[in-house]
Design a protein around this motif. Structure first.
Motif: not given
Length: 289
Positions: A79, A83, A87, A101-106, A108-109
């Motif tokens: 993850f 991830a 990507y 979506w990838f930007n939001r995921y990163i 948040f992580a």
């Protein structure tokens, strides 16, 4: 499977040199794979994740320490680094499609990881207690930097991952914070000794391998992900030295001595971070007025 420091004499120098050599070798290999052979690295990450899951499931006992260790590795391996590499393996049109979506995921992580570190065990030390405040202020500073770019922090141009919201001054302060953190009793493995030097070295390497297309600080996020993930896997699945450990031993400092040595570094970092937070807020107010 990890060798721990010898309680009577200190740290075995031969074991220390062996572990650091293994760290340098594997971090270098992962860095090369992340740049030139992403699909192979993704396959290795997937295979290792499946192996780790099966190995953990087959263990007879699961205490809180083993569960936390396994959870940390899974969050970092498939993850985290997985991830990012996954990507980057997508065709460019799909990368652009899923970039928001990838930007939001990163985002948040990154923020969740730093926030969780504010709850790291202090080991009953002054530097451990102060580390929580240093981490919290670093988090506030990073939020300010992310807000400057409206949280559009990631990009994958030239097929390499970049994170644009950690300036060099933040990276150096973060290094100071984490050097102190790794001195706490919680981090008993010598694998983490080269965490900061290797993160900086990989950042510089990625900068040059990418032909200096972006500011050097943009590569720290990718570099740190590579190094932290690799070191976590090596700590869980240690490669034992092919020789008997007979010393010499390095005498370790007491916790009070470490406090006296490292607390001043923390105070300097806190002062610089708070000064930067104030300046950012002052500049933000000027822009709005």
């Amino acid at each position: 499977m990890n060798h721990k420091p010898h309680l009577e004499f200190g740290v075995d120098l031969s074991l220390l040199l062996w572990n650091q050599s293994i760290v340098i070798l594997f971090v270098s290999l992962v860095c090369i794979l992340a740049v030139y052979h992403k699909k192979l690295l993704l396959f290795i990450i997937s295979t290792l994740s499946i192996f780790a899951g099966i190995h953990f499931y087959l263990q007879s006992k699961h205490d809180s320490v083993s569960i936390m260790g396994f959870t940390k590795m899974i969050l970092l391996l498939p993850f985290g680094l997985g991830a990012v590499i996954g990507y980057l393996c997508l065709p460019e049109p799909k990368q652009q499609k899923f970039l928001p979506w990838f930007n939001r995921y990163i985002n948040f992580a990154v923020l969740a990881n730093i926030f969780v570190m504010t709850f790291s065990p202090d080991g009953g030390t002054y530097r451990g207690f102060i580390s929580r405040f240093v981490c919290f202020f670093l988090l506030l500073w990073l939020l300010q930097e992310m807000a400057k770019v409206r949280f559009q922090t990631t990009d994958t141009k030239q097929n390499i991952f970049t994170f644009n919201s950690s300036p060099l001054s933040w990276i150096y302060c973060h290094a100071g914070y984490r050097i102190v953190l790794l001195s706490l009793p919680t981090f008993v493995s010598s694998h983490y000794l080269l965490l900061e030097p290797m993160s900086i070295l990989v950042m510089v390497s990625l900068y040059h391998l990418n032909k200096k297309q972006n500011p050097i600080s943009y590569y720290f996020g990718f570099a740190d992900t590579i190094v932290v993930t690799t070191l976590t896997v090596l700590m869980r699945y240690s490669l034992l030295p092919p020789f008997h450990l007979k010393g010499p031993y390095l005498t370790n400092l007491s916790e009070k001595q470490w406090d006296m040595l490292l607390v001043p570094i923390q105070l300097i970092v806190i002062g610089f971070v708070l000064r930067t937070i104030y300046k950012n807020r002052y500049q933000s107010n000027d822009i709005h007025t």
